[in-house]
Design a protein around this motif. Structure first.
Motif, PDB file in Angstrom:
ATOM      1  N   ALA A 141      29.939 -22.217  43.489  1.00 20.62           N
ATOM      2  CA  ALA A 141      29.338 -21.117  44.245  1.00 20.62           C
ATOM      3  C   ALA A 141      29.057 -19.921  43.340  1.00 20.62           C
ATOM      4  CB  ALA A 141      30.268 -20.709  45.391  1.00 20.62           C
ATOM      5  N   ARG A 190      26.071 -20.773  41.012  1.00 20.24           N
ATOM      6  CA  ARG A 190      24.785 -20.757  41.697  1.00 20.24           C
ATOM      7  C   ARG A 190      24.336 -19.342  42.049  1.00 20.24           C
ATOM      8  NH1 ARG A 190      22.692 -25.325  43.846  1.00 20.24           N
ATOM      9  NH2 ARG A 190      21.700 -24.114  45.511  1.00 20.24           N
ATOM     10  N   SER A 191      25.283 -18.473  42.336  1.00 19.95           N
ATOM     11  CA  SER A 191      24.919 -17.133  42.791  1.00 19.95           C
ATOM     12  C   SER A 191      24.767 -16.121  41.664  1.00 19.95           C
ATOM     13  CB  SER A 191      25.962 -16.624  43.795  1.00 19.95           C
ATOM     14  OG  SER A 191      27.247 -16.577  43.186  1.00 19.95           O
ATOM     15  N   LEU A 192      25.505 -16.312  40.563  1.00 18.30           N
ATOM     16  CA  LEU A 192      25.496 -15.292  39.513  1.00 18.30           C
ATOM     17  C   LEU A 192      25.000 -15.789  38.154  1.00 18.30           C
ATOM     18  CD1 LEU A 192      28.899 -13.488  40.236  1.00 18.30           C
ATOM     19  CD2 LEU A 192      26.611 -12.793  40.945  1.00 18.30           C
ATOM     20  N   VAL A 199      17.734 -20.565  40.181  1.00 16.95           N
ATOM     21  CA  VAL A 199      18.592 -21.406  41.003  1.00 16.95           C
ATOM     22  C   VAL A 199      17.974 -22.789  41.153  1.00 16.95           C
ATOM     23  CG1 VAL A 199      19.674 -21.681  43.264  1.00 16.95           C
ATOM     24  CG2 VAL A 199      19.486 -19.406  42.245  1.00 16.95           C
ATOM     25  N   ALA A 257      15.914 -21.139  49.297  1.00 20.80           N
ATOM     26  CA  ALA A 257      17.335 -20.946  48.996  1.00 20.80           C
ATOM     27  C   ALA A 257      18.221 -21.762  49.937  1.00 20.80           C
ATOM     28  CB  ALA A 257      17.690 -19.467  49.090  1.00 20.80           C
ATOM     29  N   VAL A 271      20.660 -25.213  49.068  1.00 14.63           N
ATOM     30  CA  VAL A 271      22.075 -25.392  49.408  1.00 14.63           C
ATOM     31  C   VAL A 271      22.285 -26.729  50.109  1.00 14.63           C
ATOM     32  CG1 VAL A 271      23.991 -24.525  50.809  1.00 14.63           C
ATOM     33  CG2 VAL A 271      22.565 -22.927  49.517  1.00 14.63           C
TER      34      VAL A 271
END
Length: 399
Positions: free
Chosen positions: A40, A43-45, A53, A110, A114
């Motif tokens: 997580a 993927r986010s940072l 992404v 996005a 996921v």
């Protein structure tokens, strides 16, 4: 149920804690939680700063949008000129993948990304679960957790998941081939129509027996018929794109194909050609041997492994995440492996972890893992009987 009394090396401090199943379950649970957090966070940072992404899934998503709009999933440049191995935004697979992803295009990219990540984790988890069952592991919460830990932390699969690649799907297809029976045909057909290179699994599926052959022909024919009716022009376009892909450059430092590594090391064109011919020869030999092994009692796992080995050697490109297809075969070996073999598998997997910073250990680790798995499957071939066993029976009896 009482715990077994530790003996030998298990009496050593710290190590003896691993003799407790409760401790192992707690440890696996913590590793799973930390793995999910790491993915997580990445993927986010981290990933957005490196390459965006899930860039591979981004290309699939765009191709699915074009397919849904009734136009070619391939870019105009792909149809008219050679396509390099690294082609930003290019869709490099058969139309089938873009078609099955078309429903996801109703969601924002996005969100769709996921859901795709979750689906790939589930496919990889299914592959490793089935593989451990083939190896003789019993159903248990501990087995499930360690399978999930392996999926989340095995570096090539980690890379595939962060890129949004189809490696987990290919790994599941190869695992189905290892299951034997009807599953062999279905696994080979689906993997090949998702991504052409797993066609190295097809000869084993065709010669595995009547059930495998019928399932392969039925699955492939059904998918091709529906896919072609829905988008006939897309398949014609793929016939033009594939030669362009083969003609494109593969000269990248992160391409681990043996011939390219030799080229990067500046050994000269003659050496590069010799290495390339050697890799092709080994790939063909692996497929040839797989046809004989799959017909032997208990030979399906070894045959599937040789198909995967050929899949790694045959293309002019070998990206790091391709090694993710090795994990199910390490999982087949694991349950009955001796301690030294297990140490070797863990050590080789660990060596592959820092590939982003230093790629050579990753290549060496993969090579060591291939040798260990190949040696172990060769020894265990007579002890596994999956040739005439359906997938359902395999899971029920061996898992």
């Amino acid at each position: 149920m009482a715990e077994a009394t530790p003996d030998g090396v298990w009496r050593l401090p710290l190590i003896r804690a691993f003799a407790s199943s409760r401790f192992r379950i707690v440890l696996a649970s913590l590793a799973t939680a930390f793995g999910l957090f790491a993915h997580a966070l990445d993927r986010s940072l981290v990933a957005p700063k490196l390459h965006g992404v899930a860039p591979d899934f981004g290309a699939y998503y765009a191709a699915a949008e074009r397919t849904l709009a009734g136009v070619s999933p391939y870019l105009p440049t792909q149809l008219s000129e050679p396509v390099d191995a690294v082609c930003s935004g290019c869709y490099l697979y058969p139309p089938f993948l873009a078609q099955i992803l078309a429903p996801l295009t109703v969601l924002p990219p996005a969100t769709a990304s996921v859901l795709w990540w979750v689906s790939q984790v589930m496919m990889a988890l299914t592959a490793v679960w089935l593989a451990t069952g083939l190896g003789g592991a019993r159903r248990s919460l501990e087995r499930f957790l360690w399978c999930l830990v392996a999926v989340l932390w095995f570096a090539p699969l980690y890379d595939a998941l962060r890129l949004g690649n189809v490696t987990a799907t290919v790994a599941l297809g190869a695992t189905l081939v290892a299951c034997g029976g009807a599953a062999t045909g279905a696994g080979a057909a689906i993997a090949t129509l998702i991504k052409v290179v797993p066609a190295t699994l097809v000869p084993a599926a065709v010669f595995a027996g009547r059930a495998a052959l019928l399932t392969f022909v039925g699955t492939a024919a059904t998918i091709l018929a529906i896919s072609t009716v829905l988008a006939p022009q897309a398949w014609l376009d793929y016939g033009r794109v594939l030669p362009n892909m083969l003609a494109g450059s593969v000269d990248y430092s992160w391409n681990f194909a043996p011939a390219n590594m030799v080229s990067q090391a500046a050994f000269g064109e003659h050496v590069r050609v010799a290495v390339r011919l050697g890799a092709l020869t080994l790939a063909v030999a692996a497929v040839f041997v797989s046809v004989f092994l799959v017909r032997r009692r208990g030979g399906a796992p070894a045959a599937a492994f040789l198909g995967v080995l050929a899949m790694l050697l045959l293309p002019g490109t070998l990206w790091f995440h391709y090694y993710g297809a090795l994990l199910p075969f390490a999982a087949i070996v694991w349950p009955t492996a001796r301690r030294l073999v297990r140490v070797g598998l863990v050590a080789s997997a660990t060596a592959m972890t820092p590939y982003l910073f230093e790629p050579l250990p990753g290549v060496i680790g993969a090579l060591v893992m291939v040798v260990i798995i190949g040696w172990s499957l060769a020894r265990a071939a007579r002890g596994l009987d999956t040739r005439s066993t359906s997938l359902a029976r395999t899971v029920a009896v061996r898992a």
